[in-house]
Design an enzyme around this catalytic site. Structure first.
Site, PDB file in Angstrom:
ATOM      1  N   SER A  73      -2.808   2.540  -4.283  1.00 56.78           N
ATOM      2  CA  SER A  73      -4.076   1.956  -3.835  1.00 56.78           C
ATOM      3  C   SER A  73      -5.216   2.974  -3.892  1.00 56.78           C
ATOM      4  O   SER A  73      -5.005   4.181  -3.781  1.00 56.78           O
ATOM      5  CB  SER A  73      -3.948   1.450  -2.402  1.00 56.78           C
ATOM      6  OG  SER A  73      -2.968   0.452  -2.312  1.00 56.78           O
TER       7      SER A  73
HETATM    8  N1  SAH Z   1       0.869   0.989  -0.493  1.00 61.29           N
HETATM    9  C1  SAH Z   1       0.822   1.457  -1.860  1.00 61.29           C
HETATM   10  C2  SAH Z   1       0.292   0.413  -2.799  1.00 61.29           C
HETATM   11  C3  SAH Z   1       1.372  -0.335  -3.425  1.00 61.29           C
HETATM   12  S1  SAH Z   1       0.888  -1.642  -4.505  1.00 61.29           S
HETATM   13  C4  SAH Z   1      -0.012   2.731  -1.920  1.00 61.29           C
HETATM   14  O1  SAH Z   1      -0.159   3.393  -0.941  1.00 61.29           O
HETATM   15  O2  SAH Z   1      -0.475   3.089  -2.962  1.00 61.29           O
HETATM   16  C5  SAH Z   1       1.727  -2.973  -3.715  1.00 61.29           C
HETATM   17  C6  SAH Z   1       3.219  -2.882  -3.635  1.00 61.29           C
HETATM   18  O3  SAH Z   1       3.666  -4.076  -3.007  1.00 61.29           O
HETATM   19  C7  SAH Z   1       3.950  -2.813  -4.971  1.00 61.29           C
HETATM   20  O4  SAH Z   1       4.725  -1.666  -5.013  1.00 61.29           O
HETATM   21  C8  SAH Z   1       4.799  -4.081  -4.978  1.00 61.29           C
HETATM   22  O5  SAH Z   1       6.065  -3.898  -5.585  1.00 61.29           O
HETATM   23  C9  SAH Z   1       4.941  -4.359  -3.502  1.00 61.29           C
HETATM   24  N2  SAH Z   1       5.303  -5.740  -3.174  1.00 61.29           N
HETATM   25  C10 SAH Z   1       4.862  -6.899  -3.718  1.00 61.29           C
HETATM   26  N3  SAH Z   1       5.447  -7.937  -3.126  1.00 61.29           N
HETATM   27  C11 SAH Z   1       6.298  -7.442  -2.173  1.00 61.29           C
HETATM   28  C12 SAH Z   1       7.188  -8.020  -1.220  1.00 61.29           C
HETATM   29  N4  SAH Z   1       7.369  -9.341  -1.131  1.00 61.29           N
HETATM   30  N5  SAH Z   1       7.878  -7.193  -0.416  1.00 61.29           N
HETATM   31  C13 SAH Z   1       7.734  -5.846  -0.481  1.00 61.29           C
HETATM   32  N6  SAH Z   1       6.913  -5.246  -1.359  1.00 61.29           N
HETATM   33  C14 SAH Z   1       6.196  -6.021  -2.193  1.00 61.29           C
END
Ligand code: SAH
Length: 223
Positions: A73
């Site tokens: 993010s």
């Molecule tokens: N928090 C992260 C951003 C991750 S992007 C950061 O600090 O950069 C969003 C993430 O959500 C992805 O890795 C994706 O695989 C995850 N995601 C999507 N749907 C999900 C679900 N149902 N349960 C858990 N993770 C999920």
């Protein structure tokens, strides 16, 4: 912490204090006020959460690819969501959905009591776990599961942060919110997502709209 990556990169200025300070200043200009969060943005080694090829861009205020079609993010968004989550003090038990590479997890960990974090893509869970261990957090539990269902055995949560966008608020997450607890999440289809903060008072759920955002979709099941 021994951080070989930082040593190599700092030699060429990519991760220098000045580069990080520029990012912090940018967030201040965009309205982030909580000093605890600005300190976390300053001290979390974001370059350790991305591939080496992207490390030189780690302190830009931008999302970057982390593989598997996902992104780390944007620092502003991490700071904004953390601020919305913490606004009144320090939550005890917190759930994070969508750990990805673990950057938001690392920003949040020292600011909360216990942090339970879920990621649906297995290689990302391993990667996030390695970073979290390397940084020495002992109050974080990571799980490979579908976060849309929450983490029932650890509920209720004082705060829940979701880093991927569902089309509608998952009812399980509302159910797992403690009385007075808050859920911060993006909701809506691609291109029309809004960041919401939902505060529980008994059986009432008050919604605040925090502005438009762009997240990867929240997907059911695991991969
Ligand atoms: N928090 C992260 C951003 C991750 S992007 C950061 O600090 O950069 C969003 C993430 O959500 C992805 O890795 C994706 O695989 C995850 N995601 C999507 N749907 C999900 C679900 N149902 N349960 C858990 N993770 C999920």
């Amino acid at each position: 912490m021994t951080d070989a990556g930082a040593v190599t990169l700092s030699g060429i200025g990519m991760t220098s204090a000045r580069t990080r300070e520029r990012l912090v200043q940018r967030l201040v200009e965009q309205g982030i006020k909580d000093g605890r969060i600005l300190d976390r943005i300053r001290s979390v080694p974001r370059h350790r959460f991305v591939d080496e090829a992207l490390a030189s861009r780690a302190y830009e205020d931008t999302a970057l690819p982390i593989g598997h079609g996902q992104t780390i993010s944007q620092p502003y968004v991490v700071a904004r969501m953390t601020e919305a989550l913490l606004a009144r003090g320090t939550p005890g038990t917190v759930l994070e959905v969508g750990a990805g590479c673990g950057y938001q997890t690392a920003v949040l960990a020292p600011l909360v009591g216990e942090l339970f974090s879920i990621e649906r893509i297995k290689p990302l869970v391993s990667r996030a776990r390695a970073r979290i261990e390397e940084l020495g957090f002992e109050n974080v539990k990571l799980r490979h599961a579908d976060g849309m269902l929450g983490w029932k055995s650890r509920a209720p949560f004082d705060a829940i942060l979701v880093a991927a966008a569902p089309h509608a608020v998952p009812p399980q997450l509302l159910q797992q919110l403690a009385d007075g607890g808050r859920l911060v999440l993006p909701v809506g289809p691609e291109g029309q997502q809004e960041l919401l903060r939902i505060t529980r008072r008994g059986d009432q759920f008050a919604r605040e709209r925090l502005g438009f955002v762009s997240f990867v979709p929240l997907v059911g099941g695991v991969a």
